[in-house]
Design a protein around this motif. Structure first.
Motif, PDB file in Angstrom:
ATOM      1  N   LEU A  38       0.830  -1.206   0.000  1.00 32.61           N
ATOM      2  CA  LEU A  38       0.000   0.000   0.000  1.00 32.61           C
ATOM      3  C   LEU A  38       0.858   1.247   0.000  1.00 32.61           C
ATOM      4  CD1 LEU A  38      -2.790  -1.003   2.552  1.00 32.61           C
ATOM      5  CD2 LEU A  38      -2.988  -0.806   0.067  1.00 32.61           C
ATOM      6  N   GLY A  39       1.969   1.209   0.739  1.00 29.74           N
ATOM      7  CA  GLY A  39       2.856   2.367   0.738  1.00 29.74           C
ATOM      8  C   GLY A  39       3.477   2.594  -0.620  1.00 29.74           C
ATOM      9  N   ALA A  40       3.774   1.497  -1.335  1.00 27.04           N
ATOM     10  CA  ALA A  40       4.328   1.641  -2.681  1.00 27.04           C
ATOM     11  C   ALA A  40       3.313   2.239  -3.630  1.00 27.04           C
ATOM     12  CB  ALA A  40       4.793   0.271  -3.195  1.00 27.04           C
ATOM     13  N   VAL A  41       2.020   1.838  -3.462  1.00 25.14           N
ATOM     14  CA  VAL A  41       0.980   2.395  -4.336  1.00 25.14           C
ATOM     15  C   VAL A  41       0.755   3.865  -4.044  1.00 25.14           C
ATOM     16  CG1 VAL A  41      -1.465   2.261  -4.893  1.00 25.14           C
ATOM     17  CG2 VAL A  41      -0.137   0.168  -4.650  1.00 25.14           C
ATOM     18  N   ARG A  42       0.733   4.207  -2.748  1.00 25.74           N
ATOM     19  CA  ARG A  42       0.460   5.589  -2.380  1.00 25.74           C
ATOM     20  C   ARG A  42       1.609   6.511  -2.769  1.00 25.74           C
ATOM     21  NH1 ARG A  42      -1.883   4.398   3.714  1.00 25.74           N
ATOM     22  NH2 ARG A  42      -3.891   3.493   3.065  1.00 25.74           N
ATOM     23  N   THR A  43       2.811   6.046  -2.605  1.00 25.23           N
ATOM     24  CA  THR A  43       3.963   6.906  -2.891  1.00 25.23           C
ATOM     25  C   THR A  43       4.532   6.688  -4.281  1.00 25.23           C
ATOM     26  OG1 THR A  43       5.457   5.261  -1.914  1.00 25.23           O
ATOM     27  CG2 THR A  43       4.566   6.950  -0.456  1.00 25.23           C
ATOM     28  N   LYS A  48       7.801  10.435  -2.591  1.00 22.06           N
ATOM     29  CA  LYS A  48       6.728  11.408  -2.714  1.00 22.06           C
ATOM     30  C   LYS A  48       5.372  10.700  -2.648  1.00 22.06           C
ATOM     31  CE  LYS A  48       9.278  14.751  -5.535  1.00 22.06           C
ATOM     32  NZ  LYS A  48       9.270  15.508  -6.813  1.00 22.06           N
ATOM     33  N   ASP A  49       4.404  11.403  -2.103  1.00 24.62           N
ATOM     34  CA  ASP A  49       3.040  10.891  -2.029  1.00 24.62           C
ATOM     35  C   ASP A  49       2.304  11.344  -3.285  1.00 24.62           C
ATOM     36  OD1 ASP A  49       0.613   9.914  -1.384  1.00 24.62           O
ATOM     37  OD2 ASP A  49       0.326  11.084   0.439  1.00 24.62           O
TER      38      ASP A  49
END
Length: 232
Positions: A38-43, A48-49
């Motif tokens: 999820l962090g990879a998808v969001r950033t 950067k986000d």
């Protein structure tokens, strides 16, 4: 024995804390790959986000604007109703019936209101009944008693009775209630109508509508100078 009893709640609370701590640790370990994804998808795989407005790319005019999408949505809605008008409305010709004016025996007029887009509108079940007094099967003494029973529901200017009902949720029940009440009033008016012939009608509710309109007399108009009109 007392020492064991006093230590039992402390031991129970310690065991509960250890069980909760171990459960949270196992959940965190099991959910670690999902959180990374999820962090990879969001950033976007970087620092950067991608959902932050300040990190959005500049608009390159390669897509329509919000106003453009709104305009296209309005055009789609218009075309939808145009298709209905062209292909669906002609099918209603099969249900067309010739107009037949009401007969002399059909003296009751019912009025209802339908609110588009609101199937359960609170005023939709309301039914209004109007009937002219001259059409009622009553003699003059019976009609006089009938008007006494009706009271302020009588309109002396239009010479008609107006009643409404919204007691029931079903519109057909309001139809039936008004019809039954009118039949009851007519039957009651036919019982000894001569006893009420000396009772005057109370028309105070219609005093405003019965008041004659005051008009300016034509004789009081200012005389017109025809010479001035001709020069103008």
């Amino acid at each position: 024995m007392l020492r064991s009893l006093t230590r039992t709640p402390l031991m129970a609370s310690t065991v509960q804390k250890q069980a909760v701590r171990s459960f949270m640790t196992s959940v965190a370990v099991a959910d670690r790959p999902r959180s990374k994804a999820l962090g990879a998808v969001r950033t976007g795989g970087g620092s950067k986000d991608s959902l932050d407005i300040s990190n959005l790319d500049d608009f390159q005019f390669d897509d329509s604007t919000t106003v453009g999408y709104d305009t296209m949505e309005a055009q789609r809605e218009v075309r939808k109703y145009l298709r209905i008008t062209k292909y669906e409305l002609p099918k209603l010709k099969e249900f067309v019936k010739p107009f037949q004016p009401p007969t002399k025996t059909q003296i009751l007029r019912f009025r209802t209101s339908t609110y588009l887009g609101e199937a359960n509108h609170p005023a939709a079940p309301k039914v209004v009944l109007t009937v002219p007094t001259k059409s009622l099967p009553l003699t003059n003494p019976e009609l006089h008693k009938f008007l006494l029973l009706v009271g302020p529901r009588y309109d002396p200017v239009k010479e008609q009775i107006k009643m409404s009902c919204e007691k029931f949720q079903d519109r057909s029940q309001n139809f039936k209630w008004l019809s039954d009440v009118l039949d009851t009033l007519i039957n009651e008016a036919k019982k000894d109508p001569e006893q009420f012939k000396d009772v005057e009608l109370d028309l105070r509710h219609a005093a405003k509508s019965m008041k004659p309109k005051v008009r300016f007399p034509k004789e009081w108009n200012r005389p017109v100078n025809k010479a001035v009109e001709a020069s103008a």
